[in-house]
Design an enzyme around this catalytic site. Structure first.
Site, PDB file in Angstrom:
ATOM      1  N   ASP A  81       0.772  -1.043  -0.092  1.00  0.00           N
ATOM      2  CA  ASP A  81       0.096  -0.243  -0.072  1.00  0.00           C
ATOM      3  C   ASP A  81       0.839   1.258  -0.183  1.00  0.00           C
ATOM      4  O   ASP A  81       1.994   1.284   0.283  1.00  0.00           O
ATOM      5  CB  ASP A  81      -1.067  -0.001   1.186  1.00  0.00           C
ATOM      6  CG  ASP A  81      -0.169  -0.032   2.496  1.00  0.00           C
ATOM      7  OD1 ASP A  81       0.806  -0.897   2.677  1.00  0.00           O
ATOM      8  OD2 ASP A  81      -0.654   0.710   3.471  1.00  0.00           O
ATOM      9  N   GLU A 146      -0.028  -1.035   5.789  1.00  0.00           N
ATOM     10  CA  GLU A 146       1.031  -0.740   6.667  1.00  0.00           C
ATOM     11  C   GLU A 146       0.855   0.802   6.761  1.00  0.00           C
ATOM     12  O   GLU A 146       1.314   1.370   7.838  1.00  0.00           O
ATOM     13  CB  GLU A 146       2.351  -1.006   5.984  1.00  0.00           C
ATOM     14  CG  GLU A 146       3.580  -0.986   6.890  1.00  0.00           C
ATOM     15  CD  GLU A 146       4.153   0.414   6.773  1.00  0.00           C
ATOM     16  OE1 GLU A 146       5.171   0.646   7.443  1.00  0.00           O
ATOM     17  OE2 GLU A 146       3.728   1.319   5.943  1.00  0.00           O
TER      18      GLU A 146
END
Ligand code: ZN
Length: 399
Positions: A81, A146
């Site tokens: 991400d 994350e």
């Protein structure tokens, strides 16, 4: 060992253009936290095409791709991400161009940290090409969420999926240096209560604004007294947000909140940091606690934790650090530069919370993370792919 070294270096160099293209393709797909499905599907397809031994998607949406069948386990991790692009006018090219130019790949996530992911896919391909059949099962983990909550995906892997490796490598950007720790962090929210009164007669009330201000200044003083560690540096506390309100702008405010960003050095725990802040704020704060984060994966699954990310480091003479240094020396003919990250990574869960030894080695520069015109050197991608392929062989001392 020497034979493996030569074939790994040759394969990594031969795959140079393909690895750069992989990163370009991954960067072209935006993948904000919780919106990673398309990039996960592409990575899943690329790992299958590279003939990884097993490719699956975990309950939270991360891609887990294994090479090798050995009895020992190592995980090599990249979160896939990214943060948003910020002000688009600051970018010279489209943030999702994936442009390959002058030895660089450009776009949001190139450094933080899809470059690591592209190098991991290349490493898996190399290991399959050389027919790796050594002591390790190597789990390449392409993890989600994350940027919103570092380590949550790995808590899920360890606590819910039972993936408990003997060692782990984070491929967050280190400019191809070898890292062995970083400070932890936590967030705190203090609640302030006053008594409202008409603005014309402040003496009848008790101002939440003055209490919040005193509490904030107490944090400035506290910051000056926090502990330090030779390797990780000093613990810090910052008032990151304050809010006070009352019944009207013509009244003494009776409610307030203070948010703290606390960086934790070696030996500092959440409990101790909460107690410190509580004592320093005294009666000005009614309560102080860690907020809760509830993550929602792209597949709809949800998983949460308090906003606490424990500090981690491993000793300079730890076997994993030694193996990392030996791998670098063997491949590139010199010892790596050593260091630590300024920012936080998934190692807060892997090592900080669960005590699994971690090192960091990744393509790209930490200072490009979250910045406009993010890019990564293709040379770093090639070097990292060779490093990830060689490390399990060095650790297993497979000849
Ligand atoms: Zn990152």
């Amino acid at each position: 060992m020497q034979g493996h070294r030569d074939s790994i270096l040759a394969a990594a160099a031969a795959a140079r253009d393909a690895t750069a293209r992989t990163l370009s393709d991954i960067v072209k797909i935006p993948s904000p936290s919780g919106g990673e499905e398309k990039v996960c599907r592409l990575i899943e397809a690329l790992c299958l095409e590279a003939r990884f031994d097993e490719v699956r998607i975990d309950g939270l949406g991360s891609v887990i791709a294994r090479v090798g069948r050995g009895p020992r386990t190592i995980a090599i991790d990249a979160h896939i991400d990214t943060v948003g692009v910020g002000d688009p006018s600051r970018w010279q090219d489209d943030p999702f161009s994936g442009l390959v130019r002058d030895g660089l790949v450009h776009g949001r996530g190139c450094a933080d940290q899809k470059g690591g992911a592209a190098a991991m896919i290349a490493a898996g391909r190399i290991l399959k090409c050389i027919g790796y059949d050594g002591e390790f099962s190597i789990s390449f983990t392409f993890t989600v969420l994350e940027e919103d909550c570092d380590g949550l995906c790995w808590r899920y892997l360890i606590e819910k999926e039972g993936l408990v490796p003997e060692f782990a490598v984070s491929t967050e950007p280190t400019s191809c240096r070898l890292y062995r720790g970083h400070r932890g962090r936590m967030e705190m929210r203090a609640v302030v209560r006053g008594v409202s009164a008409h603005g014309s007669a402040p003496e009848r009330g008790e101002s939440a604004a003055y209490k919040a201000s005193r509490a904030a200044l107490a944090m400035e003083r506290l910051n000056g007294t926090l502990a330090s560690d030779e390797f990780l540096g000093k613990g810090t506390v910052v008032v990151s947000k304050m809010d006070v309100r009352g019944p009207s702008q013509c009244a003494v405010p009776d409610q307030g909140e203070i948010y703290l960003d606390r960086r934790l050095t070696w030996g500092e725990t959440a409990e101790a940091a909460l107690a410190q802040a509580r004592e320093a704020m005294g009666a000005d704060a009614q309560s102080i606690a860690m907020p809760w984060y509830e993550g929602r994966g792209w597949n709809g699954a949800s998983y949460g934790q308090e906003l606490y990310f424990p500090t981690w480091k491993i000793p300079a003479d730890h076997p994993l650090v030694k193996a990392g240094r030996a791998t670098h020396d063997l491949l590139f003919g010199r010892e790596p530069e050593m260091g630590k990250w300024t920012f936080s990574t998934n190692c807060v869960a892997i090592c900080g919370r669960h005590g699994i030894p971690c090192i960091g080695f990744g393509p790209g520069d930490e200072d490009k993370a979250h910045a406009p015109n993010e890019h990564t050197r293709i040379d770093d991608l090639v070097a990292s792919s060779a490093f990830y392929a060689m490390l399990p062989i060095v650790l297993g001392k497979d000849a």
